[in-house]
Design an enzyme around this catalytic site. Sequence first.
Site, mmCIF file in Angstrom:
data_model
loop_
_atom_site.group_PDB
_atom_site.id
_atom_site.type_symbol
_atom_site.label_atom_id
_atom_site.label_comp_id
_atom_site.label_asym_id
_atom_site.label_seq_id
_atom_site.Cartn_x
_atom_site.Cartn_y
_atom_site.Cartn_z
ATOM 1 N N LEU A 225 51.204 75.463 36.950
ATOM 2 C CA LEU A 225 51.890 74.419 37.732
ATOM 3 C C LEU A 225 52.808 75.085 38.735
ATOM 4 O O LEU A 225 53.608 75.944 38.367
ATOM 5 C CB LEU A 225 52.697 73.522 36.796
ATOM 6 C CG LEU A 225 51.835 72.729 35.794
ATOM 7 C CD1 LEU A 225 52.550 72.550 34.478
ATOM 8 C CD2 LEU A 225 51.417 71.388 36.376
ATOM 9 N N HIS A 226 52.673 74.692 40.002
ATOM 10 C CA HIS A 226 53.568 75.265 41.007
ATOM 11 C C HIS A 226 53.861 74.329 42.176
ATOM 12 O O HIS A 226 54.609 74.687 43.076
ATOM 13 C CB HIS A 226 52.993 76.571 41.557
ATOM 14 C CG HIS A 226 51.809 76.358 42.458
ATOM 15 N ND1 HIS A 226 50.553 76.161 41.980
ATOM 16 C CD2 HIS A 226 51.712 76.290 43.805
ATOM 17 C CE1 HIS A 226 49.709 75.985 42.987
ATOM 18 N NE2 HIS A 226 50.384 76.059 44.118
ATOM 19 N N ARG A 227 53.275 73.118 42.183
ATOM 20 C CA ARG A 227 53.508 72.204 43.310
ATOM 21 C C ARG A 227 54.973 71.819 43.370
ATOM 22 O O ARG A 227 55.581 71.518 42.329
ATOM 23 C CB ARG A 227 52.719 70.907 43.138
ATOM 24 C CG ARG A 227 51.269 71.074 43.177
ATOM 25 C CD ARG A 227 50.670 70.697 44.520
ATOM 26 N NE ARG A 227 49.427 71.404 44.625
ATOM 27 C CZ ARG A 227 49.149 72.328 45.534
ATOM 28 N NH1 ARG A 227 50.003 72.614 46.473
ATOM 29 N NH2 ARG A 227 48.008 72.951 45.534
ATOM 30 N N ARG B 124 57.208 80.626 42.293
ATOM 31 C CA ARG B 124 58.049 79.456 42.586
ATOM 32 C C ARG B 124 58.529 78.813 41.278
ATOM 33 O O ARG B 124 59.712 78.502 41.117
ATOM 34 C CB ARG B 124 57.241 78.430 43.399
ATOM 35 C CG ARG B 124 57.934 77.074 43.529
ATOM 36 C CD ARG B 124 56.993 76.036 44.126
ATOM 37 N NE ARG B 124 56.796 76.221 45.543
ATOM 38 C CZ ARG B 124 57.611 75.754 46.499
ATOM 39 N NH1 ARG B 124 58.694 75.092 46.178
ATOM 40 N NH2 ARG B 124 57.345 75.967 47.760
ATOM 41 N N ASP C 59 48.116 71.778 38.566
ATOM 42 C CA ASP C 59 48.319 70.992 39.793
ATOM 43 C C ASP C 59 47.735 71.742 40.990
ATOM 44 O O ASP C 59 47.996 71.399 42.138
ATOM 45 C CB ASP C 59 49.798 70.631 40.000
ATOM 46 C CG ASP C 59 50.700 71.853 40.068
ATOM 47 O OD1 ASP C 59 50.201 72.995 40.190
ATOM 48 O OD2 ASP C 59 51.933 71.660 40.012
#
Length: 378
Positions: free
Chosen positions: A223-225, A258, A299
């Site tokens: 997940l990084h959005r 991120r 994501d």
Amino acid sequence: MTTTLRSSSSLPLRAAAPLLNIVHVVGARPNFMKVAPVMRALSGKENVTQALVHTGQHYDANMSEVFFRQLGLPEPDVNLGVGSASHAVQTAQIMMRFEQVVLGRRPDLVLVYGDINSTVAAALVCAKLGIRVGHVEAGLRSFDRTMPEEINRLLTDQIADWLFTPSADGNQNLQREGVPAAKIHFVGNVMIDTLVRLLPAAEQRDVLSRFGLPASGYGLATLHRPSNVDDPAMLMKIMETLQAISRDVPLIFPIHPRTRQRLADAQYALHATQLQLVDPLGYLDFLALQRHARLVITDSGGIQEETTYLGVPCLTVRENTERPVTVTVGTNILVGQDMSHLKREVHRILDGDHKQGQLPPFWDGKAGERIAAILVAP
Ligand code: UD1
């Protein structure tokens, strides 16, 4: 290093095709898997010269260098070294530095990939200088303009001269936006070209034993959005849910820089023993983990596609996707940001009830060859 392929000059009878001088622009992790098959296919064509420009948007060794090595990409001819910054600064820096490259090299054609800031920045530079642009992975739309990538897609497609789409929905979106049909080419999915080529090498990796994962008995999360990780409350909700799921199935979560930063900002402490947080992995290890996972929670755009190809159930933590074919044809389910929906779907999969999925048309390992054939056609 520039790959130059010319036909023999000692054969005067056959008119040589005009030299085609191509510059490829990449910047971030998902670009590298997309450029590799196109460069490979073009390197087999006569009278094509190619140069590779890396904007430096991703610069950590495990976000960039390892991919160049494992994908067999040449060293970039130019690295613009832009690094991380706000969207405006990053995009502007790429434009300023890439303009100099274009002016110096005067390419006949620039190819840009995917939907990242490097994609739109390079396309815009070329449009202003009258240099033709090809967009690989054109036409995808999430219809969600809060996503930075959606803005990049819309703008790039409006100014590109060649639009290479991975799925039929891409053609429909472009036609609806008024792009002339002659510019649009349905070529299939270049990301899948790389997967097909490197799956045998991925199968040789010992990544499962390295992380102590039981074959086919674990889940993989990424997940990084910004929509999931930049809001601390949302990020904590996701992490608690992953911890809860890991009581039923071990989870491995390679953490994007991120996300790592956001977790550090929130002083996040891991409680569960079956959720492993690890550094970002190289292409082959990650592909091997996807291939053997019982389920994937993500994501990412590319992972929705790769799981569809592999037939692995994918749960996407987003309200929408620019890759609808992974839902309508493939193994993907959009669970949105509703964590109880995510848990329900995980349990259905663990109970053996999951989408089987099929392969979308042209996801066959030959998209790069189709692009090369179109570009060199007289
Ligand atoms: C970018 C792309 C996204 C893609 C993702 C894949 C845009 C708008 N977004 O998002 O579409 O899915 O790459 O990874 O282009 N950082 C590092 N090392 C690196 C790269 C980034 O530490 O090598 C950190 C920096 O602190 C940076 C943050 O990660 O601020 C975000 O990186 P950035 O490239 O801005 O966007 P991504 O979230 O990676």
